[in-house]
Design a protein around this motif. Sequence first.
Motif, PDB file in Angstrom:
ATOM      1  N   SER A 243      52.394  40.292  51.890  1.00  0.00           N
ATOM      2  CA  SER A 243      51.886  41.110  51.071  1.00  0.00           C
ATOM      3  C   SER A 243      51.261  40.243  49.717  1.00  0.00           C
ATOM      4  N   GLY A 244      51.723  39.072  49.387  1.00  0.00           N
ATOM      5  CA  GLY A 244      51.224  38.247  48.663  1.00  0.00           C
ATOM      6  C   GLY A 244      49.795  37.705  48.923  1.00  0.00           C
ATOM      7  N   LEU A 245      49.453  37.882  50.317  1.00  0.00           N
ATOM      8  CA  LEU A 245      47.973  37.118  50.416  1.00  0.00           C
ATOM      9  C   LEU A 245      47.095  38.361  50.001  1.00  0.00           C
ATOM     10  N   ALA A 246      47.381  39.486  50.012  1.00  0.00           N
ATOM     11  CA  ALA A 246      46.683  40.592  49.703  1.00  0.00           C
ATOM     12  C   ALA A 246      47.041  41.239  48.337  1.00  0.00           C
ATOM     13  N   GLN A 247      47.016  40.332  47.185  1.00  0.00           N
ATOM     14  CA  GLN A 247      47.421  40.710  46.023  1.00  0.00           C
ATOM     15  C   GLN A 247      46.801  41.779  45.377  1.00  0.00           C
ATOM     16  N   ALA A 248      47.603  42.417  44.555  1.00  0.00           N
ATOM     17  CA  ALA A 248      46.733  43.747  43.793  1.00  0.00           C
ATOM     18  C   ALA A 248      45.697  43.120  42.858  1.00  0.00           C
ATOM     19  N   GLY A 249      44.527  43.530  42.844  1.00  0.00           N
ATOM     20  CA  GLY A 249      43.565  42.817  42.036  1.00  0.00           C
ATOM     21  C   GLY A 249      43.789  42.871  40.684  1.00  0.00           C
ATOM     22  N   ASN A 250      43.192  41.773  39.983  1.00  0.00           N
ATOM     23  CA  ASN A 250      43.365  41.998  38.455  1.00  0.00           C
ATOM     24  C   ASN A 250      42.090  41.000  38.159  1.00  0.00           C
ATOM     25  N   PHE A 251      41.882  40.997  36.760  1.00  0.00           N
ATOM     26  CA  PHE A 251      40.832  40.409  36.114  1.00  0.00           C
ATOM     27  C   PHE A 251      40.513  38.884  36.817  1.00  0.00           C
ATOM     28  N   ALA A 252      41.431  38.182  36.820  1.00  0.00           N
ATOM     29  CA  ALA A 252      41.237  36.578  37.250  1.00  0.00           C
ATOM     30  C   ALA A 252      40.782  36.678  38.613  1.00  0.00           C
ATOM     31  N   THR A 253      41.354  37.614  39.337  1.00  0.00           N
ATOM     32  CA  THR A 253      40.995  37.490  41.008  1.00  0.00           C
ATOM     33  C   THR A 253      39.686  38.144  41.118  1.00  0.00           C
ATOM     34  N   CYS A 254      39.168  38.858  40.133  1.00  0.00           N
ATOM     35  CA  CYS A 254      37.868  39.496  40.478  1.00  0.00           C
ATOM     36  C   CYS A 254      36.993  38.580  40.017  1.00  0.00           C
ATOM     37  N   LEU A 255      37.279  37.777  39.030  1.00  0.00           N
ATOM     38  CA  LEU A 255      36.328  36.623  38.673  1.00  0.00           C
ATOM     39  C   LEU A 255      36.127  35.633  39.631  1.00  0.00           C
ATOM     40  N   LEU A 256      37.436  35.319  40.179  1.00  0.00           N
ATOM     41  CA  LEU A 256      37.417  34.248  41.477  1.00  0.00           C
ATOM     42  C   LEU A 256      36.695  34.830  42.597  1.00  0.00           C
ATOM     43  N   ASP A 257      36.671  36.146  42.900  1.00  0.00           N
ATOM     44  CA  ASP A 257      35.694  36.670  43.867  1.00  0.00           C
ATOM     45  C   ASP A 257      34.392  36.971  43.585  1.00  0.00           C
ATOM     46  N   GLU A 258      33.717  36.930  42.412  1.00  0.00           N
ATOM     47  CA  GLU A 258      32.465  37.229  42.094  1.00  0.00           C
ATOM     48  C   GLU A 258      31.599  36.032  41.365  1.00  0.00           C
ATOM     49  N   LEU A 259      32.369  34.898  40.833  1.00  0.00           N
ATOM     50  CA  LEU A 259      31.644  33.932  40.283  1.00  0.00           C
ATOM     51  C   LEU A 259      31.382  32.678  41.140  1.00  0.00           C
ATOM     52  N   PRO A 260      32.050  32.123  42.188  1.00  0.00           N
ATOM     53  CA  PRO A 260      31.932  31.171  43.170  1.00  0.00           C
ATOM     54  C   PRO A 260      30.203  31.308  43.464  1.00  0.00           C
TER      55      PRO A 260
ATOM     56  N   VAL B 125      39.251  29.041  33.721  1.00  0.00           N
ATOM     57  CA  VAL B 125      39.911  29.677  33.065  1.00  0.00           C
ATOM     58  C   VAL B 125      40.809  30.812  33.928  1.00  0.00           C
ATOM     59  N   ALA B 126      39.960  31.206  34.832  1.00  0.00           N
ATOM     60  CA  ALA B 126      40.871  32.212  35.813  1.00  0.00           C
ATOM     61  C   ALA B 126      41.807  31.496  36.608  1.00  0.00           C
ATOM     62  N   CYS B 127      41.571  30.255  37.028  1.00  0.00           N
ATOM     63  CA  CYS B 127      42.595  29.472  37.947  1.00  0.00           C
ATOM     64  C   CYS B 127      43.641  29.111  37.206  1.00  0.00           C
ATOM     65  N   ASN B 128      43.175  28.763  36.008  1.00  0.00           N
ATOM     66  CA  ASN B 128      44.418  28.329  35.026  1.00  0.00           C
ATOM     67  C   ASN B 128      45.471  29.385  34.856  1.00  0.00           C
TER      68      ASN B 128
END
Length: 150
Positions: free
Chosen positions: A50-67, A129-132
């Motif tokens: 379940s840790g692999l499929a984390q519940a989404g949050n702002f930081a993970t959204c940015l990491l999905d969209e920005l790279p 910032v999201a990674c930090n």
Amino acid sequence: MASDWRDECRGGISGWKTLQGVERIARQPAWGYNASMKKMIITATLLAFSGLAQAGNFATCLLDELPGVQNNNAAGAAYQVCSARYPKRYAGVDQGSGRGFFGYESGAECALKHARDTKSLDAAGMIRVACNRLYDKPIGLFDDLKQSQN
């Protein structure tokens, strides 16, 4: 002529019943596999990963969209999309919440992987910032005092 198991059982009905019981036991898995066991295995597997499929949050959204974002306008659009999905932004992300068995060791390691091919400086900064936020250890009240004494 060599004898087989049928020859040994011809001696009487009790021998035949014993052999049937042995065959039935041999066909069953050794650990008693059944439908409820299957459900338990599936549940345990889902909980373990379940840790692999984390519940989404702002930081993970940015990491999905920005790279890989090429320009600052696209970076701003990604920020707006994630802000609309997660209005609390970073307030909804606990410091170090991405750390775990399959996570990165630090925010820098995460940023290196995610921002490597991102040409937009704004996007690269937001990724850092999201990674930090996700992967740097939280600093407690007394950790600051320990660092200042060294």
